[in-house]
Design a protein around this motif. Structure first.
Motif, mmCIF file in Angstrom:
data_model
loop_
_atom_site.group_PDB
_atom_site.id
_atom_site.type_symbol
_atom_site.label_atom_id
_atom_site.label_comp_id
_atom_site.label_asym_id
_atom_site.label_seq_id
_atom_site.Cartn_x
_atom_site.Cartn_y
_atom_site.Cartn_z
ATOM 1 N N GLN A 89 -60.295 -0.480 48.218
ATOM 2 C CA GLN A 89 -61.569 -0.305 47.517
ATOM 3 C C GLN A 89 -62.531 0.575 48.311
ATOM 4 O O GLN A 89 -63.215 1.431 47.754
ATOM 5 C CB GLN A 89 -62.193 -1.673 47.233
ATOM 6 N N SER A 103 -60.489 10.661 44.848
ATOM 7 C CA SER A 103 -59.107 11.021 44.536
ATOM 8 C C SER A 103 -58.108 9.954 44.987
ATOM 9 O O SER A 103 -56.929 10.016 44.650
ATOM 10 C CB SER A 103 -58.755 12.363 45.200
ATOM 11 N N PHE A 104 -58.586 8.991 45.759
ATOM 12 C CA PHE A 104 -57.700 7.919 46.210
ATOM 13 C C PHE A 104 -57.415 6.968 45.047
ATOM 14 O O PHE A 104 -58.334 6.509 44.368
ATOM 15 C CB PHE A 104 -58.348 7.144 47.366
ATOM 16 N N GLN A 105 -56.135 6.686 44.809
ATOM 17 C CA GLN A 105 -55.721 5.824 43.701
ATOM 18 C C GLN A 105 -54.831 4.705 44.227
ATOM 19 O O GLN A 105 -54.039 4.908 45.149
ATOM 20 C CB GLN A 105 -54.949 6.632 42.649
ATOM 21 N N HIS A 106 -54.959 3.527 43.639
ATOM 22 C CA HIS A 106 -54.064 2.427 44.003
ATOM 23 C C HIS A 106 -53.841 1.534 42.796
ATOM 24 O O HIS A 106 -54.725 1.371 41.945
ATOM 25 C CB HIS A 106 -54.613 1.609 45.179
ATOM 26 N N VAL A 107 -52.644 0.985 42.720
ATOM 27 C CA VAL A 107 -52.253 0.104 41.619
ATOM 28 C C VAL A 107 -51.549 -1.107 42.208
ATOM 29 O O VAL A 107 -50.722 -0.979 43.114
ATOM 30 C CB VAL A 107 -51.308 0.823 40.628
ATOM 31 N N ASP A 166 -53.366 9.168 48.157
ATOM 32 C CA ASP A 166 -54.606 9.931 48.324
ATOM 33 C C ASP A 166 -54.327 11.388 47.959
ATOM 34 O O ASP A 166 -53.214 11.744 47.541
ATOM 35 C CB ASP A 166 -55.148 9.804 49.746
ATOM 36 N N TRP A 182 -50.155 3.190 46.378
ATOM 37 C CA TRP A 182 -51.391 3.911 46.670
ATOM 38 C C TRP A 182 -51.081 5.366 47.003
ATOM 39 O O TRP A 182 -49.983 5.703 47.444
ATOM 40 C CB TRP A 182 -52.158 3.255 47.816
ATOM 41 N N ALA A 189 -61.400 4.145 48.053
ATOM 42 C CA ALA A 189 -61.704 4.730 46.749
ATOM 43 C C ALA A 189 -63.166 5.137 46.654
ATOM 44 O O ALA A 189 -63.511 6.135 46.011
ATOM 45 C CB ALA A 189 -61.354 3.735 45.644
#
Length: 246
Positions: free
Chosen positions: A201, A209-213, A229, A227, A204
């Motif tokens: 978090q 542009s940092f993504q995580h699921v 970047d 995740w 982000a």
């Protein structure tokens, strides 16, 4: 502390406890014992502390040499290959204090200063366990260096250079690493998974542009985390490859 009697030897103050000395608080008595041990060349520890059950006031303490007593019998498996080295020698050096109920101060009532072992040389006294300290400022600098990606070895080397060499630094490289380990344990107070999610978090927020699921199972437990970047996305576009962690 009251009634200090400094004895100087070769220009270095040599403070020695006396039976008539008094201290305003237990902390003051402990600071003196710690200082005295550092000057003389031995490490110190607390043997016991007695408190009054009614109000919790400390009524007595015993401060001893680190080599006091004997090592207890090893309760581990008899097949242990490497036993811990014996460091205690039954040294009788101690300073016991008790509460003076008339004025609330603490007086020395038992004092033994004859060691049965060699004392540390002046150049090695800073390495005694009770003499190694990390101040609040030093702790802050250690954590900032770690957050900035500086390796502990390099950060410790830089800290020693700032104070004129390792001989002037009040803590060792192992103390440096232990402090970082404690810091990371504090950060895991919400659990490992919670700390990972909080880290993602924060990333982000710093970088959109940092993504995580996160993938959960039927019991709402985390099973998989993905995740990426900006750099990872660009690398994938060029090389078409993925690294997975089990």
């Amino acid at each position: 502390m009251e009634n200090q009697d400094p004895n100087k030897e070769e220009g270095i103050p040599r403070w020695k406890p006396q039976l008539w000395m008094k201290f305003h608080t237990v902390a003051e008595a402990w600071d003196f014992w710690e200082y005295y041990g550092g000057r003389m060349g031995f490490s110190v520890r607390r043997r016991y502390t007695n408190t009054r059950k009614i109000d919790g006031v400390v009524t007595g303490c015993k401060f001893v040499c680190f080599k006091e007593g004997k090592k207890a019998a090893d309760k581990r498996d008899s097949l242990t290959k490497r036993e811990r080295a014996e460091i205690r020698t039954g040294c009788m050096v101690r300073m016991s204090i008790r509460l003076d109920r008339e004025d609330g101060s603490y007086e020395i009532f038992q004092l033994d200063l004859e060691h049965n072992h060699m004392l540390q040389l002046p150049e090695a006294r800073r390495l005694l366990p009770s003499q190694r300290k990390i101040s609040k400022i030093q702790a802050f600098e250690i954590e900032v260096a770690d957050d900035s990606g500086i390796a502990p070895k390099n950060a410790h080397k830089f800290a020693s250079r700032r104070v004129g060499g390792l001989g002037s630094l009040s803590y060792t490289r192992r103390d440096h690493k232990n402090h970082l380990r404690t810091k990371r344990q504090r950060e895991l107070k919400y659990g490992e998974a919670g700390s990972v999610l909080k880290y993602f978090q924060d990333k982000a927020i710093e970088n959109p542009s940092f993504q995580h699921v996160v993938q959960l199972d039927c019991d709402e437990q985390i099973t998989n985390i993905f995740w990426a970047d900006a750099k990872m996305i660009i690398d994938y576009a060029h090389f078409g490859d993925v690294i997975t962690f089990n």
